[in-house]
Design a protein around this motif. Structure first.
Motif, PDB file in Angstrom:
ATOM      1  N   UNK A 154       0.753  -1.229  -0.003  1.00  0.00           N
ATOM      2  CA  UNK A 154       0.117   0.005   0.071  1.00  0.00           C
ATOM      3  C   UNK A 154       0.847   1.362  -0.053  1.00  0.00           C
ATOM      4  N   UNK A 155       1.998   1.288   0.810  1.00  0.00           N
ATOM      5  CA  UNK A 155       2.921   2.441   0.699  1.00  0.00           C
ATOM      6  C   UNK A 155       3.432   2.669  -0.339  1.00  0.00           C
ATOM      7  N   UNK A 156       3.913   1.562  -1.240  1.00  0.00           N
ATOM      8  CA  UNK A 156       4.647   1.700  -2.556  1.00  0.00           C
ATOM      9  C   UNK A 156       3.411   2.361  -3.479  1.00  0.00           C
ATOM     10  N   UNK A 157       2.225   1.772  -3.576  1.00  0.00           N
ATOM     11  CA  UNK A 157       1.231   2.415  -4.522  1.00  0.00           C
ATOM     12  C   UNK A 157       1.036   3.926  -4.029  1.00  0.00           C
ATOM     13  N   UNK A 158       0.735   4.310  -2.712  1.00  0.00           N
ATOM     14  CA  UNK A 158       0.694   5.727  -2.629  1.00  0.00           C
ATOM     15  C   UNK A 158       1.915   6.321  -2.932  1.00  0.00           C
ATOM     16  N   UNK A 159       3.243   6.003  -3.004  1.00  0.00           N
ATOM     17  CA  UNK A 159       4.310   6.731  -3.314  1.00  0.00           C
ATOM     18  C   UNK A 159       4.366   6.976  -4.873  1.00  0.00           C
ATOM     19  N   UNK A 160       3.872   5.792  -5.696  1.00  0.00           N
ATOM     20  CA  UNK A 160       3.527   5.806  -7.097  1.00  0.00           C
ATOM     21  C   UNK A 160       2.603   6.884  -7.375  1.00  0.00           C
ATOM     22  N   UNK A 161       1.303   6.858  -6.803  1.00  0.00           N
ATOM     23  CA  UNK A 161       0.439   7.937  -7.094  1.00  0.00           C
ATOM     24  C   UNK A 161       0.857   9.309  -6.824  1.00  0.00           C
ATOM     25  N   UNK A 162       1.621   9.596  -5.642  1.00  0.00           N
ATOM     26  CA  UNK A 162       2.114  10.914  -5.318  1.00  0.00           C
ATOM     27  C   UNK A 162       3.098  11.453  -6.426  1.00  0.00           C
ATOM     28  N   UNK A 163       4.138  10.242  -6.837  1.00  0.00           N
ATOM     29  CA  UNK A 163       4.899  10.785  -7.963  1.00  0.00           C
ATOM     30  C   UNK A 163       4.254  11.174  -9.253  1.00  0.00           C
ATOM     31  N   UNK A 164       3.074  10.395  -9.531  1.00  0.00           N
ATOM     32  CA  UNK A 164       2.489  10.680 -10.736  1.00  0.00           C
ATOM     33  C   UNK A 164       1.999  12.167 -10.744  1.00  0.00           C
ATOM     34  N   UNK A 165       1.241  12.592  -9.303  1.00  0.00           N
ATOM     35  CA  UNK A 165       0.685  13.929  -9.082  1.00  0.00           C
ATOM     36  C   UNK A 165       1.790  15.101  -9.256  1.00  0.00           C
TER      37      UNK A 165
END
Length: 345
Positions: free
Chosen positions: A297-308
């Motif tokens: 879950x943390x990895x997915x949040x990091x990827x979403x934050x990177x895209x934003x």
């Protein structure tokens, strides 16, 4: 034996096998050094020598299957007694019937003499008939005792033997065997329950030791441990050896403190005990699976934050290149562009 008594002191006498050794060893020494040169063969000396064979029971603690088997035999004594009594009643009834029914054939002079001798040998008296029924029931060779009567005496004896073999030899003996199997399974289950109780006892002892370590480490007496108190208690060799025996490898007190601390800078008694209990031994799947899920879950949040962040940087770059819309751009297009920028943000 003396060394074991000296080492364990009173705890030596808390086990049955130790008491058995304490009785047998002196008797063996007495037999070896006192009665070895004696020429008299009394029953007491023979008994003393026979007692040494009892030491074989000492090895029972190393064989789990042997323990289960012996416990099954001991616990099944009452069931076996009543089962054998029931079978004995049917054997006596069958023996009386055959003894009375075959008496006329034995005294009949017109019958075959060899057959009369055989019938008299097997069913001539109550005791002979009873022993024949015992062999017929438990030897598995009941045709050898039934077929001569059916073929050479009377075919009506087939009705008796069919009923007896079906009800007693087949049905009742298998019921007795099922009782043995039930007792065996029960003893195996009881052994498993004993192992569970022993495991629970080990866990309780571990908890007591952890509470004792916390009590010794809490020098201030405020019910919590700071990093200095934890580091000081871990300097003792006995504490480190105890934690190592529990499967907790203490390399650095700071790492252990950070592992047990919830961010408050202090470790309570509950946090200390439960944290060390979870650290005991190797990592468990029940702990690793939730941890892996949370890391995912943390990895997915990091990827979403990177895209934003990438989208926001693209929007900022677009604003710097064209801060104002061209004159020929309509008001509707300008509004749509602002909506897209808000969407990216």
């Amino acid at each position: 034996l003396l060394v074991r008594v000296y080492a364990r002191q009173l705890a030596f006498f808390f086990k049955v096998y130790n008491i058995l050794d304490a009785v047998i060893v002196p008797i063996t020494v007495l037999d070896t050094f006192v009665y070895s040169d004696s020429t008299s063969q009394t029953s007491n000396i023979s008994f003393i020598r026979m007692v040494r064979a009892v030491r074989m029971l000492r090895t029972m603690g190393h064989f789990k299957e042997l323990q289960i088997l012996l416990k099954t035999v001991i616990s099944s004594c009452i069931s076996v007694f009543w089962s054998m009594l029931l079978i004995l009643i049917f054997q006596v009834m069958g023996a009386c019937i055959l003894c009375q029914a075959l008496h006329g054939f034995i005294v009949d002079d017109s019958a075959d003499q060899d057959m009369r001798i055989w019938v008299n040998k097997m069913y001539g008296s109550a005791l002979k008939s009873m022993y024949t029924m015992f062999e017929l029931t438990f030897s598995g060779g009941w045709p050898n005792y039934a077929r001569p009567l059916i073929e050479d005496v009377s075919g009506y004896y087939a009705l008796f033997f069919v009923a007896y073999v079906t009800a007693i030899v087949f049905a009742l003996t298998r019921i007795v065997a099922a009782l043995f199997l039930k007792e065996t399974l029960y003893q195996a289950t009881a052994t498993s329950e004993i192992m569970v109780r022993d495991k629970k006892k080990d866990v309780d002892q571990m908890m007591k030791k952890l509470h004792a370590i916390f009590q010794e480490a809490d020098i201030s007496g405020d019910g919590v441990l700071n990093q200095d108190e934890l580091a000081q208690i871990l300097t003792y060799t006995n504490v480190r050896m105890l934690l190592a025996k529990l499967g907790i490898d203490v390399v650095d007190s700071q790492i252990l403190f950070e592992t047990l601390d919830d961010g408050s800078g202090e470790i309570s008694r509950h946090m200390f005990v439960t944290g060390l209990k979870r650290l005991k031994g190797e990592a468990r799947s029940i702990d690793l699976i939730p941890l892996a899920y949370k890391v995912h879950q943390i990895l997915q949040h990091c990827k979403n934050l990177e895209k934003r962040l990438e989208k926001q940087e693209a929007c900022n770059f677009a604003r710097q290149v064209s801060p104002k819309a061209p004159a020929n751009v309509s008001a509707g297009q300008a509004l749509k562009k602002k909506q897209l920028q808000r969407h990216y943000l």
